[in-house]
Write a protein that holds these residues in place. Structure first.
Motif, mmCIF file in Angstrom:
data_model
loop_
_atom_site.group_PDB
_atom_site.id
_atom_site.type_symbol
_atom_site.label_atom_id
_atom_site.label_comp_id
_atom_site.label_asym_id
_atom_site.label_seq_id
_atom_site.Cartn_x
_atom_site.Cartn_y
_atom_site.Cartn_z
ATOM 1 N N GLY A 291 0.430 -1.065 0.102
ATOM 2 C CA GLY A 291 -0.019 0.441 0.088
ATOM 3 C C GLY A 291 0.830 1.427 -0.146
ATOM 4 O O GLY A 291 2.244 1.494 0.303
ATOM 5 N N ARG A 292 0.394 2.477 -0.472
ATOM 6 C CA ARG A 292 1.285 3.410 -0.300
ATOM 7 C C ARG A 292 1.498 4.356 0.662
ATOM 8 O O ARG A 292 2.401 4.895 1.538
ATOM 9 C CB ARG A 292 0.183 4.904 -1.369
ATOM 10 C CG ARG A 292 -0.186 3.957 -2.729
ATOM 11 C CD ARG A 292 0.498 3.704 -3.813
ATOM 12 N NE ARG A 292 -0.151 3.344 -5.324
ATOM 13 C CZ ARG A 292 0.881 3.039 -5.633
ATOM 14 N NH1 ARG A 292 2.096 2.228 -5.174
ATOM 15 N NH2 ARG A 292 0.388 2.051 -6.476
ATOM 16 N N LEU B 187 -4.456 15.524 -14.766
ATOM 17 C CA LEU B 187 -3.862 17.109 -13.650
ATOM 18 C C LEU B 187 -2.551 16.468 -13.286
ATOM 19 O O LEU B 187 -2.031 16.573 -12.174
ATOM 20 C CB LEU B 187 -4.752 17.648 -12.911
ATOM 21 C CG LEU B 187 -4.288 18.722 -12.022
ATOM 22 C CD1 LEU B 187 -3.708 19.787 -12.500
ATOM 23 C CD2 LEU B 187 -5.869 18.946 -11.054
ATOM 24 N N GLY B 188 -3.362 14.780 -12.589
ATOM 25 C CA GLY B 188 -2.662 14.415 -11.253
ATOM 26 C C GLY B 188 -1.403 13.895 -12.183
ATOM 27 O O GLY B 188 0.273 14.070 -11.770
ATOM 28 N N THR C 132 4.700 9.762 -6.317
ATOM 29 C CA THR C 132 4.258 10.287 -8.072
ATOM 30 C C THR C 132 2.715 9.520 -8.374
ATOM 31 O O THR C 132 1.579 9.328 -8.759
ATOM 32 C CB THR C 132 5.289 9.685 -8.491
ATOM 33 O OG1 THR C 132 6.173 10.463 -8.984
ATOM 34 C CG2 THR C 132 4.718 10.182 -10.315
ATOM 35 N N ALA C 133 2.707 7.665 -7.850
ATOM 36 C CA ALA C 133 2.006 7.021 -8.025
ATOM 37 C C ALA C 133 0.165 7.554 -7.874
ATOM 38 O O ALA C 133 -0.290 7.886 -7.670
ATOM 39 C CB ALA C 133 2.475 5.479 -7.649
ATOM 40 N N ALA C 134 0.895 7.576 -5.742
ATOM 41 C CA ALA C 134 -0.670 8.137 -5.267
ATOM 42 C C ALA C 134 -1.036 9.305 -5.597
ATOM 43 O O ALA C 134 -2.583 9.299 -5.503
ATOM 44 C CB ALA C 134 0.363 7.948 -3.720
ATOM 45 N N THR D 260 -4.683 3.246 -1.694
ATOM 46 C CA THR D 260 -5.491 3.721 -3.737
ATOM 47 C C THR D 260 -5.225 2.496 -4.022
ATOM 48 O O THR D 260 -5.614 1.812 -5.211
ATOM 49 C CB THR D 260 -4.659 5.014 -4.185
ATOM 50 O OG1 THR D 260 -3.320 4.704 -4.187
ATOM 51 C CG2 THR D 260 -4.806 5.867 -3.310
ATOM 52 N N VAL D 261 -4.347 1.559 -3.077
ATOM 53 C CA VAL D 261 -4.022 0.036 -4.294
ATOM 54 C C VAL D 261 -4.382 -1.194 -2.865
ATOM 55 O O VAL D 261 -4.100 -0.583 -1.640
ATOM 56 C CB VAL D 261 -2.847 0.187 -4.229
ATOM 57 C CG1 VAL D 261 -2.248 0.810 -5.412
ATOM 58 C CG2 VAL D 261 -1.883 -0.011 -3.507
ATOM 59 N N SER D 262 -4.994 -2.143 -3.087
ATOM 60 C CA SER D 262 -4.747 -3.354 -2.120
ATOM 61 C C SER D 262 -3.525 -4.108 -2.018
ATOM 62 O O SER D 262 -2.982 -3.862 -2.976
ATOM 63 C CB SER D 262 -6.002 -4.305 -3.018
ATOM 64 O OG SER D 262 -5.498 -4.584 -3.990
#
Length: 439
Positions: free
Chosen positions: A100-101, A161-162, A147-149, A216-218
């Motif tokens: 996870g982030r 935009l992200g 960056t991913a988050a 944001t990720v499992s």
């Protein structure tokens, strides 16, 4: 039949349990930031990380004057940051894809707090080297993950935009760090106290924001195996990643020129000893990059990368000419041109790559991007630091700038070729679709 069943208590207890679970879920929801707040908070925390990376540059000359260590020791302080950052990217670059982030970001920000406190209470250059080493680990863990988050936390209508913010936050933070620290050196008696106390507070607040943000990720298996040092690019992104590598090398070599060597150039070539001037010239290039990356966010990613690469080549030529002929205003012009190109090319590169990796491989992809970038940023500058004493500052800088211009020009040529291939493929696909009904 049990007494509970006979009295009808079972349905009552079941209903009570369901109500308790609903209340618990509601409580968790209340403790979670809104998507917009989490997105903005994560972006600001990322800016803080890169702000801290740029902040020590104007202070190195101050440390040298106060503690009286030889100039080559500054190279160690610069290199240790790059080395620990790169090692961390190799080891932990994809860790957040598995656990996870949030855990990775909270740990990275906690290390940033530790490094800021060491900077704050440093008694000699050894403390600074330790602080930079810890900061490198923290930045290496945070960069790809942030960056991913940020891409994942961005509102659904603003995913591009992200990616734009993910590409501009690093250079924008570096600019702020260098400029504000340079101003603190020029106008205050205790710049280290002001800068590093402020950053320690920022990172503490960042930990709170990330802790209250949604994951944001499992979680998935393979976290321990992911710590084996490696560089793995998702299959769907490999062709574009390979095409972008020379762009990354050239643009980040330019960043290394200004962030790593600008104070030495200002003092050795232009004979100016000013914390504000040092901070301004260090900050101008990444500041122009942040502005350009943000303003060109709506321009097609490939177009931004091509024009940005061309601007970097021109900016390098202007900057090296300014240094060779001792024209300081021209150096500022070169910094703006090269910086704007850097921001456009780097942000465009991230926008090209971001859609090509699934969420569970996105941090690994961005870790690969930053691994190449920081190698290009740190290793040549380290070599240059050693060459200055052998061949002289001016000749070394001219050679460095020439190498950066050649690398960027190669990247520009590759991107132009890639754009041609993509257009040809689209025309072929369109022609096939046109004739399909007739068949």
């Amino acid at each position: 039949m049990s007494a509970l069943q006979e009295t009808g208590a079972t349905p009552v207890i079941g209903a009570a349990c369901q109500e308790a679970l609903a209340r618990a879920k509601a409580a968790v929801t209340r403790r979670t930031l809104s998507p917009v707040a989490a997105f903005v908070g994560a972006a600001l925390a990322f800016v803080g990380v890169t702000f801290a990376a740029g902040a020590p540059s104007p202070l190195f000359v101050l440390y040298q004057q106060e503690w009286g260590f030889p100039a080559w020791v500054l190279t160690i302080a610069f290199a240790i940051y790059a080395i620990t950052l790169l090692v961390t990217l190799l080891i932990a670059g994809s860790l957040s894809d598995h656990i996870g982030r949030r855990p990775v970001l909270i740990g990275a920000l906690a290390l940033e707090v530790v490094s800021m406190l060491i900077f704050l209470f440093a008694q000699d250059i050894g403390w600074i080297i330790v602080a930079r080493a810890i900061q490198g680990v923290a930045t290496g863990a945070a960069t790809g993950t942030f960056t991913a988050a940020i891409v994942e936390l961005a509102p659904e209508k603003h995913k591009k935009l992200g990616a734009v913010i993910g590409g501009t936050a690093p250079v924008g933070g570096l600019a702020l760090g260098a400029l504000i620290t340079g101003a603190a050196v020029q106008f205050t008696a205790v710049p280290t106290v002001i800068v590093f106390s402020f950053l320690a507070i920022v990172f503490t607040l960042g930990i709170i924001v990330i802790a209250l943000s949604a994951e944001t990720v499992s979680r998935r298996a393979g976290a321990v195996r992911s710590l084996i040092p490696r560089l793995s690019i998702p299959r769907g992104a490999r062709a574009e990643f390979g095409a972008i590598v020379p762009v990354l090398i050239g643009t980040w070599m330019l960043a290394g020129l200004f962030l790593g060597l600008a104070p030495s150039i200002i003092r050795g070539v232009f004979h100016i000893d000013s914390g504000l001037v040092n901070g301004a010239i260090v900050a101008l290039q990444p500041a122009a990059g942040a502005v350009a990356g943000f303003l060109l966010g709506r321009v097609h990613a490939r177009t931004a990368t091509i024009w940005g690469s061309a601007s970097v080549v021109v900016g390098i030529i202007v900057s090296v000419s300014a240094i060779a002929f001792g024209v300081l205003p021209l150096l500022f012009v070169g910094a703006v041109l090269g910086g704007a190109g850097f921001g456009a090319a780097f942000s465009g590169s991230l926008r090209i790559l971001a859609p090509l990796a699934p969420a569970h491989q996105r941090a690994e992809l961005f870790a690969g991007v930053y691994l190449v970038s920081y190698l290009a940023y740190g290793v040549p500058a380290l070599i240059v630091g050693e060459l200055i004493g052998v061949v002289g500052l001016l000749d070394t800088v001219i050679g460095y700038g020439s190498a950066a211009a050649v690398a960027t020009a190669v990247g520009l040529a590759v991107q132009l070729r890639r754009a041609h291939v993509v257009r040809a493929a689209r025309r072929t696909t369109g022609a096939l679709r046109a004739v399909a009904p007739a068949e």
